[in-house]
Design a protein around this motif. Structure first.
Motif, PDB file in Angstrom:
ATOM      1  N   GLU A   1       9.606   9.139 -39.567  1.00 50.67           N
ATOM      2  CA  GLU A   1       9.125   7.883 -40.163  1.00 50.67           C
ATOM      3  C   GLU A   1       7.855   7.400 -39.461  1.00 50.67           C
ATOM      4  O   GLU A   1       6.947   6.868 -40.085  1.00 50.67           O
ATOM      5  CB  GLU A   1      10.221   6.814 -40.079  1.00 50.67           C
ATOM      6  N   THR A   2       7.804   7.608 -38.148  1.00 51.66           N
ATOM      7  CA  THR A   2       6.622   7.206 -37.371  1.00 51.66           C
ATOM      8  C   THR A   2       5.414   8.054 -37.728  1.00 51.66           C
ATOM      9  O   THR A   2       4.271   7.580 -37.718  1.00 51.66           O
ATOM     10  CB  THR A   2       6.925   7.348 -35.862  1.00 51.66           C
ATOM     11  N   TRP A   3       5.682   9.302 -38.080  1.00 52.48           N
ATOM     12  CA  TRP A   3       4.582  10.256 -38.249  1.00 52.48           C
ATOM     13  C   TRP A   3       4.054  10.374 -39.668  1.00 52.48           C
ATOM     14  O   TRP A   3       3.075  11.085 -39.902  1.00 52.48           O
ATOM     15  CB  TRP A   3       5.040  11.648 -37.786  1.00 52.48           C
TER      16      TRP A   3
ATOM     17  N   LYS B   1       1.947   9.361 -41.594  1.00 53.77           N
ATOM     18  CA  LYS B   1       0.657   8.669 -41.662  1.00 53.77           C
ATOM     19  C   LYS B   1      -0.362   9.698 -41.214  1.00 53.77           C
ATOM     20  O   LYS B   1      -0.034  10.869 -41.111  1.00 53.77           O
ATOM     21  CB  LYS B   1       0.645   7.425 -40.766  1.00 53.77           C
ATOM     22  N   ASP B   2      -1.556   9.294 -40.936  1.00 56.80           N
ATOM     23  CA  ASP B   2      -2.580  10.266 -40.578  1.00 56.80           C
ATOM     24  C   ASP B   2      -2.429  10.686 -39.113  1.00 56.80           C
ATOM     25  O   ASP B   2      -3.356  10.574 -38.319  1.00 56.80           O
ATOM     26  CB  ASP B   2      -3.967   9.681 -40.852  1.00 56.80           C
ATOM     27  N   GLN B   3      -1.247  11.162 -38.787  1.00 55.66           N
ATOM     28  CA  GLN B   3      -0.939  11.571 -37.418  1.00 55.66           C
ATOM     29  C   GLN B   3      -1.001  13.088 -37.325  1.00 55.66           C
ATOM     30  O   GLN B   3      -0.251  13.785 -38.023  1.00 55.66           O
ATOM     31  CB  GLN B   3       0.467  11.086 -37.028  1.00 55.66           C
TER      32      GLN B   3
ATOM     33  N   LYS C   1      -0.085  17.663 -40.812  1.00 55.42           N
ATOM     34  CA  LYS C   1       0.231  16.251 -41.010  1.00 55.42           C
ATOM     35  C   LYS C   1       1.394  16.109 -41.972  1.00 55.42           C
ATOM     36  O   LYS C   1       1.441  16.811 -42.999  1.00 55.42           O
ATOM     37  CB  LYS C   1      -0.995  15.504 -41.540  1.00 55.42           C
TER      38      LYS C   1
ATOM     39  N   THR D   1       3.123  14.757 -44.897  1.00 56.41           N
ATOM     40  CA  THR D   1       2.617  14.103 -46.104  1.00 56.41           C
ATOM     41  C   THR D   1       3.731  13.583 -46.994  1.00 56.41           C
ATOM     42  O   THR D   1       3.465  12.860 -47.945  1.00 56.41           O
ATOM     43  CB  THR D   1       1.771  15.090 -46.926  1.00 56.41           C
TER      44      THR D   1
END
Lengths: 148, 135
Positions: free
Chosen positions: A83-85, A87-89, A116, A118
C-alpha cells in the motif's frame, strides 16, 4: 522438476533486496518485445523481416493478507508495504531460488532489476482468505543472475 | 491410418530440442489485401496474399534455473536465433528425423512468461516471431 514455492520475489526500496513477500501464492515474470517489420523493397521474397524495437516486462503475483502482528511478516514484505509503494516509488527486485525455514534463504539468483508497483487489488470474498494481487512494471532492463 | 503423436513434434532452438516441453505450435500467416476494384462484379472481396510471416510457441516445465537465466539473456540480446520444428523419435524424443515436416528459420524471442506458483512446477512459455522466410 523445480517447484514454484522455492522461487520467490524479493522486494525492497534499496538495492540487493533480501526481504521476500510473505505468504505469497503465485508469481510470474513476463517479458515482451515490440517488433517492427523492417523488410523493404530490397528484401527478396514475400516473408516479412522483423527487428526488436522495444522491450518491457512486468511481474505479477498474489498472496494472502496477514494480520499486522503475524510472525511471518518479520523481515518480509506484506500488504502494508504494498500500500505504501503504490505510487512513483522505485523498487528493487530479485527473483531467487530459496531454501530453509519458510524458504527464506537465498540459494541463487535468477534475475534482478527495478520496477514500480502499478496495481494492487485486495479481495475479501466471504468465507475465504483475503488476498491481494499486484503488478510491478519493470523500470529499465532485466538483469539475469550469474552462475554460482 | 498412421497418426503422428504430439510428442513426436518438437521445437528446437539452435538445433537442440527445447527441453521438458509440454506443447508447441507453429503458425504460418499470409497477410492479405482486398484487391477488388470498381471493375469487380458483386459485393465480395478478392483477397491477395501480399506478405507472409510465421511464429512459433512452446510451453515447458523448467527444472534448470540456468535455463531460465539463459532465456532472459536471449530476450535481452534481441537478436534472431535459429528455430526449427521437426519430427523426433528415440530417447527423450530428441532424435530429429529431418522429416517432410521439418521447418526452420530465424526468429526473435519476443515474448516469455515464467510462472512460479506455490506447490506447482515452474512453467515457461516462449513465443518466437519469425524473421525472414521459413524453409
Amino acid at each position: 522438476m523445480q517447484k514454484g514455492q522455492y522461487i520467490r520475489l524479493l522486494l525492497s526500496t534499496t538495492a540487493n533486496p533480501s526481504t521476500v513477500i510473505a505468504a505469497a501464492k503465485q508469481m510470474a515474470l513476463h517479458g515482451s518485445a515490440q517488433t517492427e517489420d523492417s523488410s523493404t523493397k530490397d528484401t527478396t521474397g514475400d516473408a516479412l523481416e522483423y527487428e526488436v524495437t522495444g522491450q518491457s516486462y512486468d511481474i505479477t503475483g498474489s498472496g494472502l493478507v496477514l494480520t499486522p502482528n503475524d510472525t511471518l511478516l518479520t523481515g518480509a514484505v506484506g500488504l502494508n508495504d504494498f500500500e505504501t509503494w503504490v505510487k512513483d516509488q522505485l523498487l528493487y527486485w530479485r527473483i531467487c531460488v530459496m531454501e530453509g525455514t519458510n524458504n527464506r534463504t537465498v540459494v541463487e539468483e535468477i534475475a534482478h532489476g527495478q520496477g514500480k508497483l502499478t496495481n494492487l487489488q485486495i479481495s475479501a470474498p466471504n468465507k475465504q482468505n483475503a488476498t491481494y494481487n499486484y503488478t510491478l512494471n519493470g523500470y529499465g532492463a532485466i538483469v539475469p543472475g550469474t552462475d554460482e | 491410418m498412421s497418426k503422428i503423436k504430439g510428442q513426436n513434434f518438437r521445437l528446437l532452438q539452435n538445433a537442440a530440442a527445447i527441453p521438458e516441453a509440454t506443447n508447441c505450435s507453429i503458425t504460418l500467416q499470409g497477410n492479405s489485401e482486398d484487391t477488388s476494384t470498381k471493375d469487380t462484379e458483386g459485393l465480395f472481396t478478392q483477397e491477395t496474399i501480399v506478405s507472409t510471416q510465421w511464429s512459433a510457441q512452446v510451453d515447458t516445465y523448467q527444472s534448470e534455473t540456468s535455463a531460465l537465466r539463459s532465456i532472459i539473456s536471449t530476450f535481452i540480446a534481441a537478436q534472431p536465433v535459429a528455430v526449427s520444428w521437426d519430427q523426433t523419435a528415440g530417447a527423450q524424443n530428441r532424435v530429429v528425423q529431418n522429416a517432410n515436416f521439418k521447418r526452420s528459420g530465424n526468429a526473435l524471442l519476443n515474448d516469455f512468461t515464467m510462472t512460479f506458483n506455490d506447490r506447482e512446477t515452474v512453467q515457461l512459455s516462449l513465443q518466437f516471431q519469425g524473421t525472414g522466410a521459413l524453409s
